[in-house]
Design an enzyme around this catalytic site. Structure first.
Site, PDB file in Angstrom:
ATOM      1  N   ARG A   1     -35.515  48.617  35.954  1.00 29.11           N
ATOM      2  CA  ARG A   1     -36.724  47.851  36.287  1.00 29.11           C
ATOM      3  C   ARG A   1     -37.885  48.812  36.558  1.00 29.11           C
ATOM      4  O   ARG A   1     -37.712  49.809  37.255  1.00 29.11           O
ATOM      5  CB  ARG A   1     -36.497  47.029  37.564  1.00 29.11           C
ATOM      6  CG  ARG A   1     -35.526  45.929  37.403  1.00 29.11           C
ATOM      7  CD  ARG A   1     -35.640  44.862  38.456  1.00 29.11           C
ATOM      8  NE  ARG A   1     -36.009  45.266  39.795  1.00 29.11           N
ATOM      9  CZ  ARG A   1     -36.258  44.409  40.771  1.00 29.11           C
ATOM     10  NH1 ARG A   1     -36.202  43.116  40.532  1.00 29.11           N
ATOM     11  NH2 ARG A   1     -36.565  44.816  41.978  1.00 29.11           N
TER      12      ARG A   1
ATOM     13  N   THR B   1     -43.894  46.573  38.009  1.00 30.24           N
ATOM     14  CA  THR B   1     -43.913  45.231  37.395  1.00 30.24           C
ATOM     15  C   THR B   1     -42.596  44.479  37.583  1.00 30.24           C
ATOM     16  O   THR B   1     -42.546  43.267  37.365  1.00 30.24           O
ATOM     17  CB  THR B   1     -44.159  45.341  35.880  1.00 30.24           C
ATOM     18  OG1 THR B   1     -43.040  46.073  35.309  1.00 30.24           O
ATOM     19  CG2 THR B   1     -45.450  46.075  35.580  1.00 30.24           C
TER      20      THR B   1
ATOM     21  N   ASP C   1     -31.706  48.295  47.915  1.00 28.73           N
ATOM     22  CA  ASP C   1     -31.470  48.781  46.554  1.00 28.73           C
ATOM     23  C   ASP C   1     -29.997  49.176  46.433  1.00 28.73           C
ATOM     24  O   ASP C   1     -29.561  50.185  47.006  1.00 28.73           O
ATOM     25  CB  ASP C   1     -32.384  49.982  46.257  1.00 28.73           C
ATOM     26  CG  ASP C   1     -32.305  50.397  44.796  1.00 28.73           C
ATOM     27  OD1 ASP C   1     -31.185  50.585  44.288  1.00 28.73           O
ATOM     28  OD2 ASP C   1     -33.354  50.513  44.153  1.00 28.73           O
TER      29      ASP C   1
ATOM     30  N   ASP D   1     -29.239  52.737  45.043  1.00 30.52           N
ATOM     31  CA  ASP D   1     -29.566  53.806  45.987  1.00 30.52           C
ATOM     32  C   ASP D   1     -28.538  53.867  47.118  1.00 30.52           C
ATOM     33  O   ASP D   1     -28.122  54.961  47.529  1.00 30.52           O
ATOM     34  CB  ASP D   1     -30.965  53.579  46.581  1.00 30.52           C
ATOM     35  CG  ASP D   1     -32.066  53.996  45.612  1.00 30.52           C
ATOM     36  OD1 ASP D   1     -31.759  54.623  44.583  1.00 30.52           O
ATOM     37  OD2 ASP D   1     -33.235  53.671  45.887  1.00 30.52           O
TER      38      ASP D   1
HETATM   39  C1  PRP Z   1     -31.222  46.705  39.741  1.00 26.93           C
HETATM   40  C2  PRP Z   1     -29.913  45.978  39.622  1.00 26.93           C
HETATM   41  C3  PRP Z   1     -30.127  45.123  38.412  1.00 26.93           C
HETATM   42  C4  PRP Z   1     -31.600  44.808  38.485  1.00 26.93           C
HETATM   43  C5  PRP Z   1     -31.776  43.398  38.944  1.00 26.93           C
HETATM   44  O1  PRP Z   1     -31.267  47.786  38.895  1.00 26.93           O
HETATM   45  O2  PRP Z   1     -28.805  46.812  39.527  1.00 26.93           O
HETATM   46  O3  PRP Z   1     -29.818  45.794  37.209  1.00 26.93           O
HETATM   47  O4  PRP Z   1     -32.177  45.707  39.428  1.00 26.93           O
HETATM   48  O5  PRP Z   1     -33.107  43.037  38.942  1.00 26.93           O
HETATM   49  P1  PRP Z   1     -33.697  41.890  38.016  1.00 26.93           P
HETATM   50  O6  PRP Z   1     -32.783  40.708  38.115  1.00 26.93           O
HETATM   51  O7  PRP Z   1     -35.052  41.626  38.620  1.00 26.93           O
HETATM   52  O8  PRP Z   1     -33.812  42.406  36.613  1.00 26.93           O
HETATM   53  P2  PRP Z   1     -32.452  48.865  38.897  1.00 26.93           P
HETATM   54  O9  PRP Z   1     -33.454  48.548  37.833  1.00 26.93           O
HETATM   55  O10 PRP Z   1     -32.980  49.019  40.283  1.00 26.93           O
HETATM   56  O11 PRP Z   1     -31.758  50.174  38.403  1.00 26.93           O
HETATM   57  P3  PRP Z   1     -30.537  51.047  39.004  1.00 26.93           P
HETATM   58  O12 PRP Z   1     -29.289  50.242  38.792  1.00 26.93           O
HETATM   59  O13 PRP Z   1     -30.603  52.250  38.124  1.00 26.93           O
HETATM   60  O14 PRP Z   1     -30.794  51.357  40.451  1.00 26.93           O
HETATM   61  N1  URA Z   2     -32.226  45.558  42.663  1.00 30.40           N
HETATM   62  C1  URA Z   2     -31.649  45.888  43.837  1.00 30.40           C
HETATM   63  O1  URA Z   2     -30.898  46.877  43.916  1.00 30.40           O
HETATM   64  N2  URA Z   2     -31.927  45.149  44.925  1.00 30.40           N
HETATM   65  C2  URA Z   2     -32.739  44.071  44.884  1.00 30.40           C
HETATM   66  O2  URA Z   2     -32.948  43.415  45.922  1.00 30.40           O
HETATM   67  C3  URA Z   2     -33.339  43.741  43.656  1.00 30.40           C
HETATM   68  C4  URA Z   2     -33.052  44.498  42.552  1.00 30.40           C
END
Ligand code: PRP
Ligand code: URA
Length: 206
Positions: A102, A106, A197, A200
């Protein structure tokens, strides 16, 4: 097809630890492993089986084997951290990977990796711990369908109503298995109350 929110006491107990801000990454990883094991158990409770005969040390007996060949599909990065409990549960399972990230401003998800095997005739298990806006899951299911996958079961830890609606509007055949349906999203598209997150917290990154 529908949303399944677990009512299992162990799932709720693990979720309490995952949500708590003071939970350290090593504890978080253990709780994530447990909750995914339980959710995967629930998500596969209706898999069909075929009868077989096995010989115990004492006698022949009727037994059953799962018919389905599963494909676990973690969404990088956070989904990777919940893959291993699924691999431990099932013997006939292969793995496909989808990379989605993400944009922090945005909240729109961008595909950066797609390595799926041919999914025809197999049962896709989409693994992504957070279903927030649903943007990532909608794109992931599109890639799964393009690879011939049908009847996707998504396992997530926390879902927001916005994400559930978006996913089921675009892909009404998907079954979502989650530990919690939360209140909604904040202005940064993070789930409230959520757990922060997931990636993280799991990987110990700031
Ligand atoms: C997080 C999570 C999902 C996404 C969900 O990933 O693991 O993939 O956000 O959000 P959405 O429903 O609004 O699309 P992130 O993009 O933070 O990446 P990461 O797994 O690398 O931390
Ligand atoms: N991704 C995450 O890891 N946490 C949230 O709350 C939304 C997206």
């Amino acid at each position: 097809m529908s949303l399944h929110v677990s009512r299992h006491p162990l799932v709720m107990d693990c979720l309490a630890g995952l949500r708590a801000v003071e939970t350290r990454s090593d504890e978080f990883r253990g709780l994530a492993r447990k909750v995914i094991t339980l959710l995967a158990y629930e998500a596969t409770a209706d898999l069909t089986t075929s009868p077989i005969t096995v010989r115990t040390p004492l006698a022949e007996t009727a037994a059953a084997r799962i018919d389905h060949e599963l494909v676990a599909i973690p969404v990088l990065r956070a989904g990777l951290g919940i893959l291993s409990p699924v691999l431990e549960l099932f013997s006939r399972v292969s793995v496909g990977y989808i990379g989605l990230e993400r944009d922090e401003k945005t909240a729109l998800a961008r595909i950066y990796y797609n390595k799926l095997p041919s999914l025809g005739g197999k049962t896709p298990l989409l693994l992504d711990p957070m279903l927030a806006t649903g943007g990532s899951a909608v794109q992931a299911v599109e890639l799964i369908k393009a690879a011939g996958g049908e009847g996707t079961r998504m396992i997530c830890v926390v879902a927001a109503p916005e994400g559930v609606q978006a996913l089921l509007r675009q892909h009404p055949e998907v079954d979502i298995y989650t530990a919690a349906l939360d209140e909604g999203l904040n202005d940064k598209a993070f789930i409230l109350p959520g757990l922060g997150d997931f990636g993280d917290r799991l990987f110990g990154t700031p």
